[in-house]
Design an enzyme around this catalytic site. Structure first.
Site, PDB file in Angstrom:
ATOM      1  N   LYS A   1     -56.607  42.072   5.994  1.00 41.39           N
ATOM      2  CA  LYS A   1     -55.817  40.803   6.525  1.00 41.39           C
ATOM      3  C   LYS A   1     -57.194  39.379   6.717  1.00 41.39           C
ATOM      4  O   LYS A   1     -57.937  40.058   7.542  1.00 41.39           O
ATOM      5  CB  LYS A   1     -55.306  40.094   7.328  1.00 41.39           C
ATOM      6  CG  LYS A   1     -53.999  39.127   6.778  1.00 41.39           C
ATOM      7  CD  LYS A   1     -52.834  39.088   6.153  1.00 41.39           C
ATOM      8  CE  LYS A   1     -51.836  39.756   5.888  1.00 41.39           C
ATOM      9  NZ  LYS A   1     -51.106  40.086   5.017  1.00 41.39           N
TER      10      LYS A   1
HETATM   11  N1  GLU Z   1     -49.143  38.751   1.356  1.00 38.41           N
HETATM   12  C1  GLU Z   1     -48.615  39.346   1.045  1.00 38.41           C
HETATM   13  C2  GLU Z   1     -48.751  40.553   1.828  1.00 38.41           C
HETATM   14  O1  GLU Z   1     -48.922  40.495   2.835  1.00 38.41           O
HETATM   15  C3  GLU Z   1     -49.657  39.861  -0.048  1.00 38.41           C
HETATM   16  C4  GLU Z   1     -50.416  40.917   0.137  1.00 38.41           C
HETATM   17  C5  GLU Z   1     -51.605  41.624  -1.317  1.00 38.41           C
HETATM   18  O2  GLU Z   1     -50.816  41.214  -2.492  1.00 38.41           O
HETATM   19  O3  GLU Z   1     -52.625  41.690  -1.103  1.00 38.41           O
HETATM   20  O4  GLU Z   1     -48.240  41.710   1.790  1.00 38.41           O
END
Ligand code: GLU
Length: 423
Positions: free
Chosen positions: A110
């Site tokens: 993240k």
């Molecule tokens: N931001 C989204 C999540 O928290 C999608 C993450 C992604 O597709 O890599 O799951």
């Protein structure tokens, strides 16, 4: 035995303690616990941005790769004032379990930038996104770490970052990140995927409970990408949505909110918010939708909204977590003693990253699926994963959150045991 980690950051501490709790319940080897309770990489970057008035602001950006045990780390990039390293790490840990549980070949990551995008111009956001992309370029890639949209980011931000990195590398890198616009290497269905998945979990739970969707009332907190498509999918299935909300406030209608009108309202506003919806939507404006008397609550806004203060006043019997970390551990305990059943975030909102996996797989092959193909596969996988967690929870007499954690940790632990601790 290595001392266990604690954090003053609520979200990170919650992620760590849930991991330790589940790991202990499974009797996981202490060496694996030590490895998986640390992140492989936590980087911080400075992002100098020339603002429209000629001044320079230096923003702080982050990218955390918690685990690459199962594959490249995967997870979004958020723009928000509360972003910091610990928040990114907490969310990266959550992504590891989300991808593992979903059965897709990714680890967890993240990233984000500490900023308030609502007060920035498009040009300022472009310069910030491009510089952030350049700064994280050495550690991202289709086989190493694959970003995606998250809070306050979307297709436009992905294009800026992908374009910058592609130019730096001298070749197009479509599989470098996901959540791209359909017109530029994106997938039909990805935009709606998270909300569609959240709603699918809610509908599966209704099925398990033997309740018909058209006899159910629901509240959807948050009307951004996740909330709006959760509300729409539920509504299409016959569920009566009695409350929705966003930064402008809450909207309540015991007869059911007109979700089509809510979409029109949001799309007619340049900030994509529900300004004035009480007039066009024929509903009452209220402060908080969390406390409406309804069967299901879908918190799809942000973390920590259901906590020590708010949890005692929640009337819904079932909560499906659309946002990441909407319930604090204290909130969780209060809800548990009130008999509220919770479908945890890393199961409920995994439609987003499952959809990202579809996009990445198509990009690697240079093919495009139809929207129908995409949606059918997504719903099929979400239903299967819901059932797996439901059965796991029943068999072990644990909550769905604990069951999901255990099932997710099991897969990662199996691979770490085979690959060794140096990953
Ligand atoms: N931001 C989204 C999540 O928290 C999608 C993450 C992604 O597709 O890599 O799951």
């Amino acid at each position: 035995m290595q001392e266990r980690r604690k954090s003053t950051n609520v979200l990170l501490d919650t992620a760590l303690q849930e991991f330790y709790g589940a790991a202990d319940e499974m009797g996981l080897d202490e060496k694996l616990i030590a490895v998986l309770s640390h992140s492989e990489r936590r980087i911080q970057v400075s992002i100098p941005v020339e603002m429209d008035d000629g001044s320079v602001n230096v923003f702080e950006g982050y990218r955390v790769q918690h685990s690459t045990a199962l594959g490249p780390s995967k997870g979004g990039i958020r723009y928000d004032v509360e972003v910091d390293m610990d928040e990114c790490e907490a969310l990266a840990i959550l992504m590891t379990w989300k991808c593992s549980l979903a059965g897709i070949p990714y680890g967890g990551g993240k990233g984000g930038i500490a900023c308030d995008p609502s007060v920035m111009s498009k040009k300022e956001k472009e310069r910030m996104s491009r510089t952030y992309g350049a700064r994280i370029s050495p550690i991202v890639g289709k086989w190493s770490d694959i970003p995606a949209p998250d809070m306050n980011t979307g297709g436009q931000e992905m294009v800026w970052i992908m374009d910058t990195i592609s130019k730096m590398r001298g070749e197009l890198e479509p599989a470098l990140l996901t959540g791209k616009p359909v017109s530029y290497w994106g997938s039909r269905g990805r935009h709606e995927a998270t909300g569609r998945g959240v709603a699918t979990c809610g509908l599966e739970l209704m099925k398990e409970l033997g309740k018909r969707p058209d006899k159910i009332t629901a509240i959807v907190q948050g009307f951004g990408n996740v909330g709006s498509y959760t509300a729409k999918t539920l509504n299409d299935a016959g569920v009566k949505i009695v409350g929705i909300s966003d930064v402008t406030g809450g909207y309540y209608s015991p007869d059911g909110i007109d979700i089509r009108k809510a979409f029109e309202c949001v799309h007619s506003n340049p900030k994509r918010i529900l300004t004035g919806f009480e007039k066009v939507g024929n509903c009452e404006k209220i402060d908080d939708v969390l406390f409406i008397d309804a069967d299901f609550l879908f918190p799809c806004a942000r973390d920590g909204v259901i906590n020590r203060k708010t949890a005692p006043n929640i009337k819904a019997s079932y909560i499906v977590e659309g946002a990441n970390g909407p319930i604090t551990p204290e909130g969780d305990n209060i809800l548990a003693s009130n008999g509220v059943m919770i479908v945890p975030d890393f199961l409920a909102n995994s439609g987003g990253v499952i959809g990202s996996y579809f996009e990445w797989a198509q990009n690697l092959q240079g093919v495009f699926w139809t929207e129908e193909e995409y949606n059918n596969k997504l719903v099929h996988i979400m239903k299967g994963n819901f059932r797996r967690v439901w059965d796991y929870a029943e068999a072990r007499h644990v909550t769905m959150r604990r069951a999901a954690s255990m099932a997710a940790i099991e897969r990662v632990a199996e691979v770490v045991a085979m690959r060794g601790t140096f990953l």
